[in-house]
Design a protein around this motif. Structure first.
Motif, PDB file in Angstrom:
ATOM      1  N   PHE A 158      17.653  46.747 -21.466  1.00 35.30           N
ATOM      2  CA  PHE A 158      17.354  47.583 -20.446  1.00 35.30           C
ATOM      3  C   PHE A 158      15.663  47.441 -20.319  1.00 35.30           C
ATOM      4  O   PHE A 158      15.169  47.536 -19.188  1.00 35.30           O
ATOM      5  N   SER A 172      13.210  46.625 -17.047  1.00 34.43           N
ATOM      6  CA  SER A 172      12.093  47.481 -16.554  1.00 34.43           C
ATOM      7  C   SER A 172      10.715  46.864 -16.437  1.00 34.43           C
ATOM      8  O   SER A 172      10.123  46.998 -15.600  1.00 34.43           O
ATOM      9  N   ARG A 193       7.310  41.938 -11.160  1.00 30.42           N
ATOM     10  CA  ARG A 193       8.278  41.302 -10.418  1.00 30.42           C
ATOM     11  C   ARG A 193       7.957  39.882  -9.850  1.00 30.42           C
ATOM     12  O   ARG A 193       8.537  39.044  -9.915  1.00 30.42           O
ATOM     13  N   THR A 208      -2.965  40.193  -6.069  1.00 29.61           N
ATOM     14  CA  THR A 208      -3.389  41.645  -5.814  1.00 29.61           C
ATOM     15  C   THR A 208      -3.935  42.352  -7.000  1.00 29.61           C
ATOM     16  O   THR A 208      -4.570  43.410  -6.838  1.00 29.61           O
ATOM     17  N   ARG A 213       6.904  56.970 -24.145  1.00 26.60           N
ATOM     18  CA  ARG A 213       6.617  56.518 -22.784  1.00 26.60           C
ATOM     19  C   ARG A 213       5.564  55.273 -22.721  1.00 26.60           C
ATOM     20  O   ARG A 213       4.887  55.496 -23.573  1.00 26.60           O
ATOM     21  N   CYS A 224      -4.513  47.442  -8.016  1.00 32.33           N
ATOM     22  CA  CYS A 224      -4.728  46.420  -7.105  1.00 32.33           C
ATOM     23  C   CYS A 224      -5.699  46.454  -6.166  1.00 32.33           C
ATOM     24  O   CYS A 224      -6.463  47.275  -5.967  1.00 32.33           O
ATOM     25  N   GLY A 231      -7.658  49.246  -3.679  1.00 33.76           N
ATOM     26  CA  GLY A 231      -7.719  50.730  -4.195  1.00 33.76           C
ATOM     27  C   GLY A 231      -6.213  50.997  -4.757  1.00 33.76           C
ATOM     28  O   GLY A 231      -6.086  52.248  -5.102  1.00 33.76           O
ATOM     29  N   LEU A 232      -5.404  50.310  -4.317  1.00 32.81           N
ATOM     30  CA  LEU A 232      -3.791  50.853  -4.469  1.00 32.81           C
ATOM     31  C   LEU A 232      -3.818  50.647  -6.124  1.00 32.81           C
ATOM     32  O   LEU A 232      -4.082  49.932  -6.701  1.00 32.81           O
ATOM     33  N   LEU A 233      -3.196  51.768  -6.449  1.00 36.60           N
ATOM     34  CA  LEU A 233      -2.942  52.178  -7.853  1.00 36.60           C
ATOM     35  C   LEU A 233      -1.567  52.264  -8.052  1.00 36.60           C
ATOM     36  O   LEU A 233      -0.880  53.113  -7.648  1.00 36.60           O
ATOM     37  N   LYS A 234      -0.854  51.220  -8.889  1.00 35.54           N
ATOM     38  CA  LYS A 234       0.487  51.588  -9.054  1.00 35.54           C
ATOM     39  C   LYS A 234       0.726  51.774 -10.620  1.00 35.54           C
ATOM     40  O   LYS A 234      -0.029  51.240 -11.625  1.00 35.54           O
ATOM     41  N   THR A 235       1.414  52.806 -10.751  1.00 35.03           N
ATOM     42  CA  THR A 235       1.710  53.402 -12.146  1.00 35.03           C
ATOM     43  C   THR A 235       3.040  53.276 -12.188  1.00 35.03           C
ATOM     44  O   THR A 235       4.065  53.822 -11.651  1.00 35.03           O
ATOM     45  N   HIS A 236       3.774  52.683 -13.480  1.00 42.70           N
ATOM     46  CA  HIS A 236       4.979  52.755 -13.936  1.00 42.70           C
ATOM     47  C   HIS A 236       5.100  53.199 -15.153  1.00 42.70           C
ATOM     48  O   HIS A 236       4.549  52.846 -16.296  1.00 42.70           O
ATOM     49  N   ASN A 237       5.817  54.354 -15.151  1.00 46.18           N
ATOM     50  CA  ASN A 237       6.222  54.807 -16.371  1.00 46.18           C
ATOM     51  C   ASN A 237       7.534  54.502 -16.923  1.00 46.18           C
ATOM     52  O   ASN A 237       8.678  54.927 -16.277  1.00 46.18           O
ATOM     53  N   LEU A 238       7.550  53.907 -18.017  1.00 41.22           N
ATOM     54  CA  LEU A 238       8.942  53.321 -18.351  1.00 41.22           C
ATOM     55  C   LEU A 238       9.226  54.300 -19.699  1.00 41.22           C
ATOM     56  O   LEU A 238       8.528  54.347 -20.510  1.00 41.22           O
ATOM     57  N   SER A 239      10.642  54.545 -19.909  1.00 42.36           N
ATOM     58  CA  SER A 239      11.014  55.203 -21.361  1.00 42.36           C
ATOM     59  C   SER A 239      11.591  54.077 -22.086  1.00 42.36           C
ATOM     60  O   SER A 239      12.258  53.319 -21.367  1.00 42.36           O
TER      61      SER A 239
END
Lengths: 279, 393
Positions: free
Chosen positions: B82, B86, B92, B100, B114, B121, B124-132
């Protein structure tokens, strides 16, 4: 051209005649809103508006201005009918919708009035196809009562930056949460999926951000399944305006430029999923 | 030492996945162990799980590191995991990632289980992925590539051109080294019908390698897929690939190194022993004698030909269990894998079967009488894939 010679004689019967050199200019836009079969067409002297709705919560409108058409004749103030959009698209691309430069399908779309079918004359390479699509009783589109005076927050973005975010959105999330705020995080898209949550933050001074007018912090959730259908329009567009009103209703306006440089608009209205507090 | 780990066990295929990150190393392991480390000044910001550090404020990983990390994570062979999915979702599209992402920040919040990936990116785009995630039992690949007896270093092109000759469906490849040559050949499954199996072999001279150091002739069999994956990466970055290995059963380390990053792929190799010897891991035999220098290829091919025909009727030449390795050092893999079977995820040999691969008896049986002494090398129960005239003399 066969279309022009033939049409002279019949023109008098039609209350609406619209011709287009390249049917793809209209089929592309209609494809972007094809998430349900039935589309309500309403024509005025300004142009054509095509409306598709889903679950009484989402409405998509494609505005095709009269000057997009080479000929746009309407004999009444307003003409409305409903057709099966999938069938219409099949007809528009009956010659295969070739993308070869120089080869295009010419279209002449005619409607005689209530009870008559919508008649399409399509010509490509000297071959003419006539399609008659039965019209249905037009339904009244839902009035989302979204007026610009009630808009609390508005941003205009280059579509490019949203496309990337939308292509990566975690589809296991049931909702897409949109945060708009005069303070940080300014404009945020959030998903809450199986594997955790994800946020996409756009700073207000990003060069992708053309306009940032947020007066009040708003956090609203929208059904992912509904918003997903807007990605087709996003893909076509070059700019998008995201607005929310005081009730949390969402308006997405996509500016679409066709191959000839003409501009059309596709607009989505979506109801918020539920009231949420701070997350 | 270990700053944090993520472990997941997949019961269905009995493979174990580890993602381990520490200051020097990002390690992903099944039977494959992928390690990435970054040199000083470029280390990933990490938080020590053992000590309670509430939040880390580390340095940033540069795009090449992100890319490598993403690449390593995507190589994970387990589908059912799993967390892996994630994490892969975060990375991806490698193509867009490269274009980017400017900075990547990885943070582990142990208290909340977590794992946070923050990608800075363009625009100024900020991507935050919080994975458990769930913590799980520990498994760690211990390896020391510097103590390897054999080291080969080549430009990725050389190896790519070599593996291109193998069909995409091929699972394992056998690499055999002698003093001056290297053979790549397809590994034929024990169950395969010998008369139907196709054997492909390529011989590379030591000149083809940037570095060629063979202290013990040896033959190791490992997964081709991972090698191919690494080669794609190595080719795109233009980094030479080094191979470190000792003997069958101990891991082969494939590594790419430059001034900023150091990627190690630790792959399990097929153990020579059959299931009969499962209790004694250190008994892995010495490398098979495999000198081919004075042989004409023709004679070898003839030998192959005859052995093909004789194959099925030739008995396995050596009895299992009589082999003792002269270099019986503890298996570096053993802290992690006490069971030898775990090393051989896809290639476990069934107990009770003839001790070795069919093609061993195929070649060996026809070229030599069973159990013939092989020069100064410890006789091994190994597949010997080439004739050995020089050692005899």
């Amino acid at each position: 051209m066969p279309l022009s010679t033939q049409s002279q004689t019949d023109d008098a019967q039609y209350i609406l005649v619209a011709s287009l050199d390249n049917a793809r200019n209209i089929s592309n836009i209609l494809k972007a809103i094809t998430f349900k079969d039935h589309a309500i067409f309403s024509a005025t002297p300004n142009g054509l508006k095509v409306t598709v709705e889903d679950s009484k919560c989402l409405q998509a409108n494609a505005f095709i201005q009269a000057d997009i058409f080479q000929e746009f004749t309407i004999k009444e103030d307003s003409v409305g009918f409903q057709v099966n959009l999938t069938v219409l698209l099949d007809c528009l691309t009956i010659f295969g919708g070739s993308t070869v430069p120089g080869v295009s399908t010419a279209l002449r779309m005619c409607y005689m009035g209530y009870g008559y079918p919508l008649t399409l004359f399509l010509e490509e390479g000297g071959v003419v196809t006539v399609c008659k699509i039965n019209t249905q009783e037009p339904e009244e589109p839902i009035d989302f009562d979204f007026c610009s005076s009630n808009v609390t927050n508005k941003v205009i973005l280059q579509s490019e930056s949203l496309k990337e975010a939308f292509s990566e959105l975690d589809m296991t999330s049931e909702v897409l949460q949109i945060t708009m705020s005069p303070n940080q995080p300014y404009f945020r898209l959030s998903t809450f999926g199986n594997s955790g949550n994800a946020h996409y933050d756009y700073p207000k001074d990003s060069d992708m951000m053309e306009l940032f007018q947020c007066t009040k912090t708003q956090i609203n959730r929208y059904k992912m399944s509904l918003l997903k259908s807007s990605t087709k329009a996003l893909a076509l567009s070059c700019k998008v305006s995201v607005r929310t009103d005081s009730r949390g209703f969402l308006s997405l306006q996509y500016l679409v430029r066709n191959n000839d440089g003409q501009i059309c608009f596709v607009e989505y209205y979506c109801c918020p999923d539920e009231e949420v507090g701070d997350d | 030492k270990v700053t944090w780990r993520i472990f997941k066990k997949s019961i269905e295929n009995q493979q174990v996945f580890i993602c381990r990150l520490n200051e020097a190393c990002v390690c992903v392991c099944v039977c494959v162990c992928v390690c990435f480390s970054t040199c000083q000044g470029h280390s990933f910001p990490f938080e020590d799980r053992g000590r309670v550090v509430p939040r880390t404020t580390g340095r940033w990983a540069d795009p090449p590191d992100c890319e490598l990390l993403a690449f390593g994570l995507r190589l994970l062979p387990i589908r059912s995991t799993f967390l892996q999915q994630s994490v892969q979702a975060v990375f991806r599209s490698l193509a867009t990632l490269e274009k980017t992402v400017e900075k990547c920040h990885i943070e582990l919040d142990a208290d909340r289980n977590r794992l946070t990936f923050t990608l800075h990116c363009k625009h100024g785009l900020l991507k935050t992925h919080n994975l458990s995630f769930q913590d799980s039992e520990s498994l760690q690949a211990v390896f020391d590539k510097d103590s390897s007896t054999n080291v080969l270093k080549a430009q990725p092109r050389v190896l790519t051109d070599t593996v291109l000759n193998f069909p995409p469906s091929l699972d394992e490849v056998t690499v055999t080294v002698s003093d001056e040559r290297v053979w790549f050949r397809n590994h034929v499954d024990q169950e395969a019908e010998p008369s139907k199996a196709m054997l492909t072999e390529l011989c590379l001279s030591s000149d083809e390698f940037d570095h060629f150091e063979v202290r013990a002739r040896s033959s190791v069999t490992f997964c081709l897929k991972e090698l191919r994956g690494l080669l794609v990466f190595a080719e795109s970055t233009g980094l030479p690939v080094s191979m470190y290995f000792d003997k069958p059963g101990s891991p082969v380390v494939l590594s790419v190194t430059d001034s900023v990053l150091d990627g190690n792929f630790v792959l399990a190799t097929l153990s020579d022993e059959s299931g009969v010897q499962t209790s004694d891991r250190t008994g892995t035999p010495a490398p098979p004698a495999d000198d081919f220098m004075n042989d004409e290829l023709e004679s070898y091919l003839i030998a192959m030909d005859t052995s093909m025909a004789a194959g099925p009727s030739v008995p396995a030449p050596l009895a299992p269990g009589r082999v003792v390795s002269p270099t019986a050092t503890p298996d570096p893999w053993s802290p992690a894998h006490s069971e030898p079977g775990e090393d051989l995820t896809e290639e476990e040999e069934e107990p009770g079967r003839p001790p070795n691969k069919k093609f061993r008896s195929l070649f060996f049986g026809s070229v030599y009488p069973p159990g013939s002494p092989l020069g100064g090398h410890t006789p091994s129960s190994q597949k010997v894939l080439a004739s050995d005239s020089e050692d005899d003399g």
